[in-house]
Design a protein around this motif. Structure first.
Motif, PDB file in Angstrom:
ATOM      1  N   PHE A   5       0.845  -1.202   0.000  1.00  0.00           N
ATOM      2  CA  PHE A   5       0.000   0.000   0.000  1.00  0.00           C
ATOM      3  C   PHE A   5       0.881   1.253   0.000  1.00  0.00           C
ATOM      4  O   PHE A   5       1.688   1.443   0.892  1.00  0.00           O
ATOM      5  CB  PHE A   5      -0.907  -0.002   1.238  1.00  0.00           C
ATOM      6  CG  PHE A   5      -1.937  -1.103   1.223  1.00  0.00           C
ATOM      7  CD1 PHE A   5      -3.214  -0.870   0.749  1.00  0.00           C
ATOM      8  CD2 PHE A   5      -1.611  -2.385   1.656  1.00  0.00           C
ATOM      9  CE1 PHE A   5      -4.165  -1.886   0.715  1.00  0.00           C
ATOM     10  CE2 PHE A   5      -2.550  -3.406   1.627  1.00  0.00           C
ATOM     11  CZ  PHE A   5      -3.824  -3.160   1.162  1.00  0.00           C
ATOM     12  N   THR A   8      -3.418   5.270   1.218  1.00  0.00           N
ATOM     13  CA  THR A   8      -4.570   4.610   1.834  1.00  0.00           C
ATOM     14  C   THR A   8      -5.634   5.592   2.315  1.00  0.00           C
ATOM     15  O   THR A   8      -6.649   5.197   2.851  1.00  0.00           O
ATOM     16  CB  THR A   8      -4.108   3.760   3.039  1.00  0.00           C
ATOM     17  OG1 THR A   8      -3.441   4.606   3.975  1.00  0.00           O
ATOM     18  CG2 THR A   8      -3.171   2.650   2.605  1.00  0.00           C
ATOM     19  N   TYR A  60      -1.086   5.813  10.155  1.00  0.00           N
ATOM     20  CA  TYR A  60      -1.726   5.202   8.982  1.00  0.00           C
ATOM     21  C   TYR A  60      -1.299   5.898   7.705  1.00  0.00           C
ATOM     22  O   TYR A  60      -1.330   5.330   6.631  1.00  0.00           O
ATOM     23  CB  TYR A  60      -3.258   5.210   9.146  1.00  0.00           C
ATOM     24  CG  TYR A  60      -3.684   4.129  10.104  1.00  0.00           C
ATOM     25  CD1 TYR A  60      -3.912   2.840   9.651  1.00  0.00           C
ATOM     26  CD2 TYR A  60      -3.775   4.375  11.474  1.00  0.00           C
ATOM     27  CE1 TYR A  60      -4.254   1.828  10.525  1.00  0.00           C
ATOM     28  CE2 TYR A  60      -4.114   3.369  12.361  1.00  0.00           C
ATOM     29  CZ  TYR A  60      -4.358   2.095  11.887  1.00  0.00           C
ATOM     30  OH  TYR A  60      -4.678   1.096  12.759  1.00  0.00           O
ATOM     31  N   SER A  65      -5.224   7.148  -2.639  1.00  0.00           N
ATOM     32  CA  SER A  65      -5.216   5.760  -3.121  1.00  0.00           C
ATOM     33  C   SER A  65      -4.130   5.384  -4.132  1.00  0.00           C
ATOM     34  O   SER A  65      -4.053   5.957  -5.232  1.00  0.00           O
ATOM     35  CB  SER A  65      -6.566   5.441  -3.755  1.00  0.00           C
ATOM     36  OG  SER A  65      -7.603   5.686  -2.826  1.00  0.00           O
ATOM     37  N   VAL A  67      -2.132   1.395  -4.739  1.00  0.00           N
ATOM     38  CA  VAL A  67      -1.815   0.067  -4.205  1.00  0.00           C
ATOM     39  C   VAL A  67      -1.058  -0.731  -5.261  1.00  0.00           C
ATOM     40  O   VAL A  67      -1.499  -0.822  -6.415  1.00  0.00           O
ATOM     41  CB  VAL A  67      -3.102  -0.686  -3.800  1.00  0.00           C
ATOM     42  CG1 VAL A  67      -2.782  -2.084  -3.287  1.00  0.00           C
ATOM     43  CG2 VAL A  67      -3.887   0.104  -2.747  1.00  0.00           C
ATOM     44  N   THR A 214     -12.615   0.077  -4.190  1.00  0.00           N
ATOM     45  CA  THR A 214     -12.676   1.351  -3.464  1.00  0.00           C
ATOM     46  C   THR A 214     -13.696   2.280  -4.110  1.00  0.00           C
ATOM     47  O   THR A 214     -14.130   2.065  -5.241  1.00  0.00           O
ATOM     48  CB  THR A 214     -11.296   2.028  -3.380  1.00  0.00           C
ATOM     49  OG1 THR A 214     -11.383   3.087  -2.413  1.00  0.00           O
ATOM     50  CG2 THR A 214     -10.860   2.591  -4.721  1.00  0.00           C
ATOM     51  N   ILE A 240      -9.656  -5.595  -0.570  1.00  0.00           N
ATOM     52  CA  ILE A 240      -9.298  -4.232  -0.193  1.00  0.00           C
ATOM     53  C   ILE A 240     -10.562  -3.401  -0.389  1.00  0.00           C
ATOM     54  O   ILE A 240     -11.091  -3.337  -1.511  1.00  0.00           O
ATOM     55  CB  ILE A 240      -8.145  -3.716  -1.085  1.00  0.00           C
ATOM     56  CG1 ILE A 240      -6.923  -4.641  -0.930  1.00  0.00           C
ATOM     57  CG2 ILE A 240      -7.795  -2.277  -0.747  1.00  0.00           C
ATOM     58  CD1 ILE A 240      -5.885  -4.451  -2.022  1.00  0.00           C
ATOM     59  N   ILE A 280      -9.606   0.494   3.459  1.00  0.00           N
ATOM     60  CA  ILE A 280      -8.842   1.645   2.932  1.00  0.00           C
ATOM     61  C   ILE A 280      -9.752   2.861   2.763  1.00  0.00           C
ATOM     62  O   ILE A 280     -10.910   2.832   3.122  1.00  0.00           O
ATOM     63  CB  ILE A 280      -8.195   1.374   1.551  1.00  0.00           C
ATOM     64  CG1 ILE A 280      -9.187   0.702   0.635  1.00  0.00           C
ATOM     65  CG2 ILE A 280      -6.890   0.662   1.662  1.00  0.00           C
ATOM     66  CD1 ILE A 280      -8.887   0.957  -0.816  1.00  0.00           C
ATOM     67  N   ALA A 316      -5.491  -0.623   6.300  1.00  0.00           N
ATOM     68  CA  ALA A 316      -4.299  -0.343   5.503  1.00  0.00           C
ATOM     69  C   ALA A 316      -3.586   0.910   5.982  1.00  0.00           C
ATOM     70  O   ALA A 316      -4.213   1.853   6.461  1.00  0.00           O
ATOM     71  CB  ALA A 316      -4.685  -0.177   4.037  1.00  0.00           C
ATOM     72  N   ASP A 318       0.038   3.437   4.813  1.00  0.00           N
ATOM     73  CA  ASP A 318       1.031   3.665   3.760  1.00  0.00           C
ATOM     74  C   ASP A 318       2.311   2.911   4.148  1.00  0.00           C
ATOM     75  O   ASP A 318       2.947   3.264   5.156  1.00  0.00           O
ATOM     76  CB  ASP A 318       1.335   5.165   3.602  1.00  0.00           C
ATOM     77  CG  ASP A 318       0.095   5.974   3.177  1.00  0.00           C
ATOM     78  OD1 ASP A 318      -1.005   5.394   3.100  1.00  0.00           O
ATOM     79  OD2 ASP A 318       0.247   7.188   2.940  1.00  0.00           O
TER      80      ASP A 318
END
Ligand SMILES: [Zn+2]
Ligand SMILES: [Zn+2]
Lengths: 324, 117
Positions: A5, A8, A60, A65, A67, A214, A240, A280, A316, A318
């Motif tokens: 990731f 996130t 976090y 986003s 991934v 997502t 995810i 996420i 999730a 980073d």
């Protein structure tokens, strides 16, 4: 496969502030002061840091986003898979430049959920696009895919026009439900509820599967629709999932904002028999403590509602890597 | 969906039983319809006695959201009481305790609905 990731956070990148850092240091010092035993040598320091909990010892992170999916396939040349081009793509690009330099051209396959800013904003800062020889293939189901990337870099919003990028850039506009075979991985798509539509991706290789879903709102009134998602998530090793809001918010004040909740994430994964759920698109207003407590609550919810098999629940951050 | 209702003073106490899951939620909502319709500003305040409910899914919670919304639009009063411990946890995790006023017991719920202006 390995999933890494790079971004996130949902909607807009955020950063922890001086106040947040100070609170973390204060919490660590309080914990150190209250210990009965001395912390000891450097290994002891590492153990002590681990004992503090992630909300104190880590963060976090704040990139939007992005991934990476490392396929583990050896015979596919220098191909890389990425979901979305949020601000996390900058750090990913840096890593690639450190690893390969300008002299070893690479191919990057980018699978786009949709083209909202938070999912494309990293592209102009993704260094490999400026290096001749690199190839970037942008896969997506939006007819405006190319337009969105070009517009983002057009004057007066950015100093370097898209036409000046030295790498080879291709756009692959797919029909929903289309399949692609890339770098030893089979990728399929599913249309999701989101302003202007978004698409989930399912990647499979050698009996392992990852779903990237997502910016997807699940409207709970339609059982048929739920079944389509359950089938898409079926037996996935990792899902995810956009769990930006609480369930109450997602179906009331934030209905039609295009996002989902931890509760619905757990339920869909349970119905699908998925092994792991990774949340996420974290709400930008949430600090590390809040995301940590949402994770603890989600794990508890999974425990309360567990059927025959347990679902592992993660949140999730980073830098997080998940090996499948 | 099994649903019993009693009248305690001015308040209608409705007690669903069992699981309000994806399959049962539409039936629950349907069974609630007449009670919700009667829960107006001048009508009977509504108390959901959840002591017999051992599970509620997101779709079930959505039904509660719709009930709360309809009652609110009619300027009626609705609350929920006597949640089993795990259902109460689900309420907190989903933030539904912010959607519906939760009372520990039916008596407390009846008292609160009876006195509230
Ligand atoms: Zn987004
Ligand atoms: Zn979006």
């Amino acid at each position: 496969m390995k999933v890494r990731f790079w971004g996130t956070r949902g909607s807009i990148p955020v950063s922890i502030t001086a106040k947040d850092v100070r609170a973390k240091i204060a919490a660590a010092l309080r914990a150190a002061r209250d210990r009965a035993q001395p912390i000891g040598d450097d290994a002891g320091i590492e153990r002590f840091i681990d004992s503090l909990g992630f909300a104190v010892s880590g963060t976090y992170g704040g990139h939007s986003s992005c991934v990476e999916i490392e396929t583990g396939a050896e015979d596919t040349g220098n191909e890389h898979l990425l979901c979305d081009m949020g601000s996390g793509a900058r750090a990913f690009g840096q890593r690639m430049m450190e690893r390969y330099g300008p002299a070893r051209p690479q191919t990057y396959h980018v699978f786009m959920s949709h083209v909202h800013w938070d999912h494309i904003m990293g592209f102009p800062f993704f260094t490999p696009v400026y290096i001749p020889g690199n190839r970037i293939v942008i896969h997506g189901c939006h007819a405006e895919l190319e337009h969105a990337f070009k517009r983002q870099q057009a004057a007066p919003s950015f100093p370097v026009d898209f036409s000046l990028l030295a790498s080879t850039i291709e756009f692959d506009v797919m029909a929903p439900g289309d399949t692609r075979h890339v770098a030893g991985v089979t990728a399929t798509t599913l249309k999701q509820h989101h302003g202007g539509d978004s698409y989930g991706w399912r990647f499979e290789r050698a009996g392992k599967s990852v779903v990237y879903s997502t910016d997807s709102e699940h409207r709970l009134e339609n059982a048929e629709e739920t079944k389509v998602f359950v089938d898409f998530f079926r037996n996935a090793d990792l899902v995810i999932f956009d769990a930006m809001y609480s369930l109450a918010d997602a179906i009331s004040v934030k209905a039609d904002w295009g996002h989902s909740s931890n509760i619905v994430g757990v339920e869909l994964c349970q119905m699908a028999g998925a092994r792991r759920l990774c949340m996420i698109h974290h709400e930008p207003a949430y600090d590390d403590k809040r995301i940590d407590s949402v994770l603890a609550e989600t794990r508890r919810f999974e425990e309360i509602t567990r059927g025959d098999s347990a679902l592992e629940v993660l949140s999730a951050w980073d830098g997080l890597e998940i090996v499948l | 969906m099994e649903l019993s209702s009693t009248q305690i003073g001015a308040i209608t106490v409705v007690a669903p039983k069992g699981r309000i899951d994806h399959a049962q939620a539409p039936l629950f909502q349907q069974a609630m319809q007449s009670h919700v319709a009667a829960c107006t500003q001048e009508g009977s305040p509504l108390l959901l006695d959840f002591s017999g409910v051992d599970y509620i899914s997101s779709v079930g919670l959505r039904s509660l959201m719709l009930i709360a919304r309809s009652v609110g639009a009619q300027k009626g009063k609705v609350a929920i009481a006597a949640l089993q411990p795990t259902v109460r946890e689900v309420f907190e995790i989903s933030r539904f305790h912010l959607v519906l006023k939760v009372h520990d017991t039916v008596d407390a719920g009846v008292a609160a609905l009876g006195t509230a202006a």
